[in-house]
Write an enzyme that holds these catalytic residues in place. Structure first.
Site, PDB file in Angstrom:
ATOM      1  N   ARG A  46      62.176  15.385  15.324  1.00  0.00           N
ATOM      2  CA  ARG A  46      62.708  13.810  15.459  1.00  0.00           C
ATOM      3  C   ARG A  46      61.919  13.037  16.579  1.00  0.00           C
ATOM      4  O   ARG A  46      62.074  11.939  16.201  1.00  0.00           O
ATOM      5  CB  ARG A  46      64.162  14.077  15.863  1.00  0.00           C
ATOM      6  CG  ARG A  46      65.090  14.432  14.921  1.00  0.00           C
ATOM      7  CD  ARG A  46      66.329  14.932  15.491  1.00  0.00           C
ATOM      8  NE  ARG A  46      66.204  15.669  16.532  1.00  0.00           N
ATOM      9  CZ  ARG A  46      67.451  16.154  17.443  1.00  0.00           C
ATOM     10  NH1 ARG A  46      68.470  15.731  17.223  1.00  0.00           N
ATOM     11  NH2 ARG A  46      67.158  17.104  18.439  1.00  0.00           N
ATOM     12  N   HIS A 166      58.327  39.210  15.280  1.00  0.00           N
ATOM     13  CA  HIS A 166      56.690  39.039  15.736  1.00  0.00           C
ATOM     14  C   HIS A 166      56.397  40.278  16.690  1.00  0.00           C
ATOM     15  O   HIS A 166      55.159  40.356  17.014  1.00  0.00           O
ATOM     16  CB  HIS A 166      56.383  37.814  16.256  1.00  0.00           C
ATOM     17  CG  HIS A 166      57.257  37.642  17.503  1.00  0.00           C
ATOM     18  ND1 HIS A 166      58.344  37.174  17.563  1.00  0.00           N
ATOM     19  CD2 HIS A 166      56.739  37.543  18.942  1.00  0.00           C
ATOM     20  CE1 HIS A 166      58.864  37.082  18.940  1.00  0.00           C
ATOM     21  NE2 HIS A 166      57.508  37.313  19.723  1.00  0.00           N
ATOM     22  N   ASP A 223      68.725  39.609  22.198  1.00  0.00           N
ATOM     23  CA  ASP A 223      67.350  39.232  22.287  1.00  0.00           C
ATOM     24  C   ASP A 223      66.629  40.283  22.024  1.00  0.00           C
ATOM     25  O   ASP A 223      65.466  40.052  21.236  1.00  0.00           O
ATOM     26  CB  ASP A 223      67.049  38.645  23.649  1.00  0.00           C
ATOM     27  CG  ASP A 223      65.582  38.237  23.833  1.00  0.00           C
ATOM     28  OD1 ASP A 223      65.161  37.333  22.641  1.00  0.00           O
ATOM     29  OD2 ASP A 223      64.663  38.418  24.767  1.00  0.00           O
ATOM     30  N   HIS A 228      64.199  43.620  17.928  1.00  0.00           N
ATOM     31  CA  HIS A 228      63.069  44.491  17.935  1.00  0.00           C
ATOM     32  C   HIS A 228      63.113  46.155  18.040  1.00  0.00           C
ATOM     33  O   HIS A 228      62.578  46.682  17.468  1.00  0.00           O
ATOM     34  CB  HIS A 228      62.208  44.094  19.054  1.00  0.00           C
ATOM     35  CG  HIS A 228      62.042  42.705  19.007  1.00  0.00           C
ATOM     36  ND1 HIS A 228      61.697  41.825  17.946  1.00  0.00           N
ATOM     37  CD2 HIS A 228      62.413  41.641  19.890  1.00  0.00           C
ATOM     38  CE1 HIS A 228      61.751  40.592  18.170  1.00  0.00           C
ATOM     39  NE2 HIS A 228      62.012  40.480  19.532  1.00  0.00           N
ATOM     40  N   LYS A 327      64.797  42.756  31.829  1.00  0.00           N
ATOM     41  CA  LYS A 327      63.796  41.858  32.481  1.00  0.00           C
ATOM     42  C   LYS A 327      63.813  42.064  33.888  1.00  0.00           C
ATOM     43  O   LYS A 327      64.781  42.659  34.562  1.00  0.00           O
ATOM     44  CB  LYS A 327      64.582  40.394  32.275  1.00  0.00           C
ATOM     45  CG  LYS A 327      64.190  39.756  30.907  1.00  0.00           C
ATOM     46  CD  LYS A 327      64.594  38.280  30.757  1.00  0.00           C
ATOM     47  CE  LYS A 327      64.089  37.732  29.617  1.00  0.00           C
ATOM     48  NZ  LYS A 327      62.959  37.695  29.265  1.00  0.00           N
TER      49      LYS A 327
HETATM   50  P1  NDP Z   1      62.891  24.338  20.995  1.00  0.00           P
HETATM   51  O1  NDP Z   1      64.089  23.660  21.493  1.00  0.00           O
HETATM   52  O2  NDP Z   1      61.698  24.072  22.006  1.00  0.00           O
HETATM   53  O3  NDP Z   1      62.274  23.248  19.676  1.00  0.00           O
HETATM   54  C1  NDP Z   1      63.133  23.178  18.753  1.00  0.00           C
HETATM   55  C2  NDP Z   1      62.616  21.996  17.852  1.00  0.00           C
HETATM   56  O4  NDP Z   1      63.346  21.455  16.827  1.00  0.00           O
HETATM   57  C3  NDP Z   1      62.160  20.728  18.455  1.00  0.00           C
HETATM   58  O5  NDP Z   1      60.644  20.538  17.995  1.00  0.00           O
HETATM   59  C4  NDP Z   1      62.970  19.736  17.831  1.00  0.00           C
HETATM   60  O6  NDP Z   1      62.568  18.295  18.253  1.00  0.00           O
HETATM   61  C5  NDP Z   1      63.531  20.062  16.599  1.00  0.00           C
HETATM   62  N1  NDP Z   1      64.503  19.831  16.427  1.00  0.00           N
HETATM   63  C6  NDP Z   1      65.995  19.886  16.776  1.00  0.00           C
HETATM   64  N2  NDP Z   1      66.882  19.245  16.045  1.00  0.00           N
HETATM   65  C7  NDP Z   1      66.315  18.728  14.962  1.00  0.00           C
HETATM   66  C8  NDP Z   1      66.545  18.035  13.788  1.00  0.00           C
HETATM   67  N3  NDP Z   1      67.965  17.716  13.542  1.00  0.00           N
HETATM   68  N4  NDP Z   1      65.930  17.373  12.763  1.00  0.00           N
HETATM   69  C9  NDP Z   1      64.542  17.929  13.059  1.00  0.00           C
HETATM   70  N5  NDP Z   1      63.905  18.543  14.182  1.00  0.00           N
HETATM   71  C10 NDP Z   1      64.728  18.982  15.057  1.00  0.00           C
HETATM   72  O7  NDP Z   1      63.233  25.646  20.371  1.00  0.00           O
HETATM   73  P2  NDP Z   1      62.179  26.819  20.405  1.00  0.00           P
HETATM   74  O8  NDP Z   1      60.669  26.089  19.702  1.00  0.00           O
HETATM   75  O9  NDP Z   1      61.915  27.791  21.480  1.00  0.00           O
HETATM   76  O10 NDP Z   1      62.660  27.857  19.056  1.00  0.00           O
HETATM   77  C11 NDP Z   1      62.795  27.521  17.977  1.00  0.00           C
HETATM   78  C12 NDP Z   1      63.201  28.603  17.010  1.00  0.00           C
HETATM   79  O11 NDP Z   1      62.190  29.647  17.294  1.00  0.00           O
HETATM   80  C13 NDP Z   1      64.777  29.152  17.621  1.00  0.00           C
HETATM   81  O12 NDP Z   1      65.383  29.712  16.546  1.00  0.00           O
HETATM   82  C14 NDP Z   1      64.170  30.407  18.530  1.00  0.00           C
HETATM   83  O13 NDP Z   1      65.244  31.186  18.657  1.00  0.00           O
HETATM   84  C15 NDP Z   1      63.200  30.962  17.991  1.00  0.00           C
HETATM   85  N6  NDP Z   1      62.116  31.742  18.853  1.00  0.00           N
HETATM   86  C16 NDP Z   1      61.603  31.047  19.983  1.00  0.00           C
HETATM   87  C17 NDP Z   1      60.765  31.675  20.690  1.00  0.00           C
HETATM   88  C18 NDP Z   1      59.977  31.127  21.898  1.00  0.00           C
HETATM   89  O14 NDP Z   1      59.174  31.583  22.571  1.00  0.00           O
HETATM   90  N7  NDP Z   1      60.205  29.741  22.049  1.00  0.00           N
HETATM   91  C19 NDP Z   1      60.460  33.215  20.359  1.00  0.00           C
HETATM   92  C20 NDP Z   1      61.062  33.689  19.228  1.00  0.00           C
HETATM   93  C21 NDP Z   1      61.888  32.854  18.499  1.00  0.00           C
HETATM   94  P3  NDP Z   1      63.117  17.101  18.313  1.00  0.00           P
HETATM   95  O15 NDP Z   1      64.077  17.342  19.435  1.00  0.00           O
HETATM   96  O16 NDP Z   1      62.008  16.080  18.562  1.00  0.00           O
HETATM   97  O17 NDP Z   1      63.688  16.905  17.027  1.00  0.00           O
END
Ligand code: NDP
Length: 460
Positions: A46, A166, A223, A228, A327
């Site tokens: 977004r 992963h 987690d 895993h 942790k």
């Molecule tokens: P973040 O909160 O950092 O990022 C979420 C993303 O989703 C942002 O880019 C946000 O951007 C976007 N987003 C949220 N709502 C909307 C919407 N309605 N439409 C479009 N885009 C949207 O989360 P993470 O990157 O940490 O995690 C993402 C997924 O990966 C989760 O399921 C998490 O459990 C999983 N995961 C994450 C890990 C990590 O190390 N970060 C490791 C393993 C799994 P914006 O607000 O601009 O829309």
């Protein structure tokens, strides 16, 4: 170039932590290795970014892993960014319209947003051959994971759904399978006749590292163990698949996970949980978990979880599998340890026997160790402990490079099949319930200590 060779990787959640820290560097490494010819990368979130802002993120992420080469340059040049809310049908249609060739959608979104987006996609329909990549957590319990499977099944066939784990790179999986099934000597003793117990340990010195928003709702059990650790348990206990093709491999894993349950079906006795208090881990001063930014102490989230499991098959019945993850512990320890039973009799005249032999499979680094008792150098009747060690072949790609390789090549071997995702929730659900009902106290351990005190195993 034919349309069939073209692929579009659409990253939803492109501005997020996962995309920047893991996904894009993994993609860079994959492209630098020569994969991903004719790949169009589309990022979306977004955030009101434009193509150039996004292109810089992609280029910086690739540079961070020193990814270079023709494919790398081509992807950076051609990549696009679209501002979109994936819960809005019109926005999703615009995103689907960017497709060139086969479409891969990576849901790097908060889990609830992923579910909503899938529902909306159900109303739109997806182009033939579309592959969907879903992150953990996949559901919040067995019922919600099964419901999400149903939703996905209405979108694409199961072999086009990739549920990411992963932690297990292809090299690790192949290392364990090779060790077990290409060596008659080891495999013939990996059973209840010879094995006393198995420990699967994922300890890390890292603390919350600013991820309270996710972790405080998950905790160590969900987690790490639900995802895993149970995948590792399956690799260690499964029967030999006749081929390494995804279907045979997943079938063998599913069979053994269906036979796995909490020891004695008694989670109040055979699980424990704890969270760290202030302390020092790996030279860093850490505040108590309950005082970390964004943590709700009343949620009683555990940063350490331990469960004893039984694998009720002819091969493994009676062997406790102790699975733990935590942790803020003293260091990184990711390994599976198979402890063998004591020899029936150590001949009188040999002295100094004190511990049974152990097979250790290390995951970080990938390493095999065998601790055995042999006659010592000084007095030959006195037994000494020695460790025989060998490094497993390291993977050629970082974990997310392997995830993306599987997805772009349409190889679901490393992906978690739908029934297996449900099964893993089924295994931990009794523990989650017992904890919610207050049957297991939340213990504490100082950060940097070895965790809560000793815990006797069944029968000891
Ligand atoms: P973040 O909160 O950092 O990022 C979420 C993303 O989703 C942002 O880019 C946000 O951007 C976007 N987003 C949220 N709502 C909307 C919407 N309605 N439409 C479009 N885009 C949207 O989360 P993470 O990157 O940490 O995690 C993402 C997924 O990966 C989760 O399921 C998490 O459990 C999983 N995961 C994450 C890990 C990590 O190390 N970060 C490791 C393993 C799994 P914006 O607000 O601009 O829309």
């Amino acid at each position: 170039m034919s349309d069939a060779a073209q692929q579009t990787l659409l990253i939803l959640g492109a501005s997020g932590d996962l995309a920047g820290r893991l996904l894009l560097p993994g993609l860079g490494a994959l492209l630098a290795g020569g994969a991903g010819k004719d790949l169009l990368l589309v990022g979306s979130a977004r955030h009101g970014w434009d193509d150039n802002r996004w292109r810089k993120r992609v280029a910086d992420s690739f540079a961070a892993v020193r990814a270079r080469g023709r494919q790398v340059d081509a992807v950076i040049k051609g990549t696009r960014y679209l501002e979109a809310d994936v819960t809005v049908e019109g926005d999703l249609r615009r995103l689907l319209d960017t497709r060139q060739g086969c479409l891969v959608i990576f849901f790097a979104l908060p889990p609830t947003v992923t579910v909503t987006a899938c529902r909306v996609l159900g109303g739109i329909g997806l182009p033939e051959g579309t592959r969907l990549v879903l992150e953990k957590p996949f559901g919040t319990d067995a019922a919600s994971a099964a419901a999400l499977n149903d939703l996905l099944a209405r979108l694409v066939p199961e072999d086009q759904v990739f549920r990411v784990d992963h932690y297990l790179g292809m090299a690790t999986v192949l290392n364990i399978l090779g060790l077990r099934f290409a060596n008659r000597m080891l495999e013939s003793v990996l059973n209840a006749n010879h094995v006393e117990r198995v420990d699967i340990v994922f300890d890390e010195s890292l603390a919350l590292e600013g991820r309270a928003g996710y972790y405080d709702r998950a905790g160590a059990l969900v987690d790490m163990i639900q995802s895993h650790s149970l995948q590792v348990l399956a690799l260690l206990t499964m029967e030999a698949p006749s081929t390494l093709e995804a279907r045979d491999f997943h079938d063998s894993k599913a069979l053994v996970l269906r036979a796995t349950r909490v020891w004695d079906d008694d989670p109040a006795t055979w699980s424990r949980r704890a969270r760290y208090t202030a302390g020092q881990a790996d030279g860093r001063r850490l505040p108590a978990y309950a005082d970390e930014d964004g943590v709700d102490p009343d949620r009683n989230t555990e940063t350490f979880a331990e469960v004893v499991l039984a694998v009720n098959t002819w091969r493994w019945a009676g062997v406790p599998f102790r699975v733990r993850a935590g942790k803020a512990l003293p260091g990184l320890r990711k390994e599976a340890v198979v402890t063998f039973k004591q020899p029936p009799w150590v001949p009188t005249g040999l002295t100094g026997y004190d511990r049974p032999d152990q097979l250790r499979i290390g995951f970080d680094p990938d390493r095999l160790s065998l601790d055995v008792n042999i006659n010592g150098p000084a007095d030959p009747s006195e037994l000494d402990r020695v460790t025989l060690q060998a490094a497993f072949g390291p993977g050629q790609l970082p974990p997310y490079g392997e995830v993306l390789r599987g997805v772009l090549e349409g190889d679901p071997t490393l992906s978690v099949r739908g029934d297996i995702a449900v099964e893993c929730w089924r295994i931990v659900e009794p523990v989650l319930r017992a904890w919610r009902d207050g049957q297991v106290p939340l213990q504490e351990y100082p950060a940097g200590s070895t965790g809560p005190g000793n815990w006797p195993l069944p029968g000891t």
